[in-house]
Design an enzyme around this catalytic site. Structure first.
Site, PDB file in Angstrom:
ATOM      1  N   ASP A 222     -40.575  52.250 130.965  1.00 51.02           N
ATOM      2  CA  ASP A 222     -42.208  53.516 130.722  1.00 51.02           C
ATOM      3  C   ASP A 222     -43.169  53.614 131.510  1.00 51.02           C
ATOM      4  OD1 ASP A 222     -39.945  53.556 128.317  1.00 51.02           O
ATOM      5  OD2 ASP A 222     -41.803  52.854 126.957  1.00 51.02           O
ATOM      6  N   HIS A 272     -45.601  48.155 126.854  1.00 49.13           N
ATOM      7  CA  HIS A 272     -47.062  49.103 127.559  1.00 49.13           C
ATOM      8  C   HIS A 272     -48.736  48.241 127.567  1.00 49.13           C
ATOM      9  CE1 HIS A 272     -44.347  52.554 125.091  1.00 49.13           C
ATOM     10  NE2 HIS A 272     -44.274  52.212 125.931  1.00 49.13           N
ATOM     11  N   CYS A 378     -52.488  56.845 124.765  1.00 50.78           N
ATOM     12  CA  CYS A 378     -50.654  56.653 123.980  1.00 50.78           C
ATOM     13  C   CYS A 378     -50.660  58.589 124.021  1.00 50.78           C
ATOM     14  CB  CYS A 378     -50.560  56.635 123.162  1.00 50.78           C
ATOM     15  SG  CYS A 378     -50.400  54.683 123.152  1.00 50.78           S
TER      16      CYS A 378
HETATM   17  O1  DAV Z   1     -50.576  46.227 120.748  1.00 53.19           O
HETATM   18  O2  DAV Z   1     -48.875  47.166 119.837  1.00 53.19           O
HETATM   19  C1  DAV Z   1     -49.258  49.501 121.964  1.00 53.19           C
HETATM   20  C2  DAV Z   1     -49.019  49.743 123.208  1.00 53.19           C
HETATM   21  C3  DAV Z   1     -48.858  51.351 122.653  1.00 53.19           C
HETATM   22  N1  DAV Z   1     -48.853  52.514 124.122  1.00 53.19           N
HETATM   23  C4  DAV Z   1     -49.724  47.127 121.166  1.00 53.19           C
HETATM   24  C5  DAV Z   1     -49.052  48.345 122.274  1.00 53.19           C
END
Ligand code: DAV
Length: 394
Positions: A222, A272, A378
């Site tokens: 991703d 991510h 995001c």
């Molecule tokens: O901490 O749940 C979220 C990242 C979303 N792009 C987390 C990672």
């Protein structure tokens, strides 16, 4: 469109009705990091978002006791979609007021079941968050392969925009990573089946061994697992990005002069990098205190005089309902330039920390859009930031 394909032709290159998109004067695609002055950005939309059936890669992220384990599959309520759009539109407005160009993706109809020769799933996910799907690397924008079945066709939301960028900036390139199959062979199906019975300690042990439900069959990543710092690119190996994905990124971008590094964190669901380790300005990183870097991985930063500060605790004990992300979206911010940052409005502690670090903080009401795929970083994807490709890690 310039007549670059037939320089000596006396006839027009394109027929009037050929479908070539409108050329936007002055449009520029270029970005090398997350902190140089932002001039043009994509902000996601909440329209028609669905909760898809759980799939092998998403299962690992969704807590065993979450209603998102299948039973809630279907379109999100119109009320929640409208409220999330109110937040996202408000965010877009704040950026536009500051002179930043904002584009929105096109909607995709997720109402039909998605079936490929290799898998079938109740629906797609949505058109949020663009950061997961689009990787802006200098003057190119790459559509990532994605590892959730529900997100296989998410790039469709960006095809028209990218086509327009391609015609408007004649130095930009739009690209697509190799498409994965995402068949049952792409995943450790035994792991997927066992997953909900594992304790946090057991999932952590597996994660420390770098064992996830994704196998190495497909090239998977991703875009949000990639952190860009000029000439150096850091990629998180986790449940959405496998080693084949990192090898592909490395081979592609090292041929263009970038250096690609792998990062791992003590995190039982590494998905991510943008709520884990975030660049704030040249020389300054924000690290999630619950997700320490693997041994030896601070070195490149410390040797080059980068300071790593730990983020303060999030304001909330729990994420909002039906949200895939953790409370650490508190540190998922959008940096507008070296001194200005957008932070979610309820995250008072995080705002104070940025204030102490010398930033002007712009509060943005976005928590009711979290469930649609994440926070402020995001919810966006870079099109243009001023600045050049710097060498921060000589
Ligand atoms: O901490 O749940 C979220 C990242 C979303 N792009 C987390 C990672």
């Amino acid at each position: 469109v310039s007549n670059d394909l037939y320089p000596n032709a006396s006839h027009p290159l394109e027929r009037k009705d050929s479908g070539v998109p409108y050329v936007r004067q002055g449009l520029h695609v270029e970005s090398y990091n997350d902190f140089d002055p932002l001039r043009h950005v994509i902000v996601g939309i909440a329209d028609n978002q669905h909760i898809p059936e759980a799939c092998p890669a998403s299962n690992e992220k969704i807590p065993a006791d979450s209603p998102m384990r299948g039973s809630k599959a279907g379109r999100r309520t119109q009320e929640s979609i409208d409220r999330a759009n109110e937040c996202l539109n408000g965010f877009a407005k704040i950026l536009e007021t500051r002179g930043i160009t904002v584009d929105r993706p096109g909607a995709v109809d997720w109402n039909e079941r998605i079936t490929t020769p290799d898998f079938s799933i109740s629906s797609g996910f949505g058109v949020m968050p663009p950061r997961d799907c689009l990787l802006t690397m200098g003057k190119s924008i790459l559509m990532a392969p994605m590892s959730f079945r529900s997100r296989y066709f998410e790039y469709l939301a960006y095809v028209d925009l990218l086509r327009e960028y391609f015609e408007s900036d004649n130095q930009c390139m739009i690209e697509q990573a190799p498409r994965p199959r995402l068949s049952d062979d792409s995943f450790r199906m035994d792991y997927v089946a066992a997953y909900e019975y594992l304790s946090d300690e057991e999932t952590m042990e597996r994660s420390l061994r770098k064992e996830y439900s994704t196998k190495e069959t497909d090239i998977l990543f991703d875009a949000a697992d990639v952190m860009r710092l000029g000439k150096d690119i850091f990629v998180q190996h986790g449940l959405t990005t496998n080693l084949a994905g990192i090898r592909w990124i490395k081979r592609k971008y090292e041929a263009q002069g970038y250096r690609v590094h792998t990062l791992s964190f003590e995190d039982n669901h590494p998905i991510h990098i943008d709520a884990t380790f975030c660049p704030l300005r040249p020389g300054l990183m924000l690290l999630n205190p619950n997700r320490p870097l693997f041994k030896g991985q601070r070195e490149i930063f410390e040797k080059n005089d980068w300071e790593i500060v730990e983020a303060v605790s999030p304001a909330w004990d729990n994420p909002p309902p039906l949200c895939y992300s953790s409370t650490w979206l508190s540190m998922n911010t959008l940096i507008l330039d070296h001194k200005t940052v957008c932070v979610e409005a309820s995250e008072k502690g995080q705002m104070e920390q940025f204030d102490k670090l010398g930033f002007d903080v712009i509060p943005v009401d976005l928590r009711d859009a979290y469930a649609f795929g994440g926070g402020l970083h995001c919810a966006t994807a870079d099109v243009w930031r001023e600045g050049t490709c710097e060498d921060y890690f000589a």
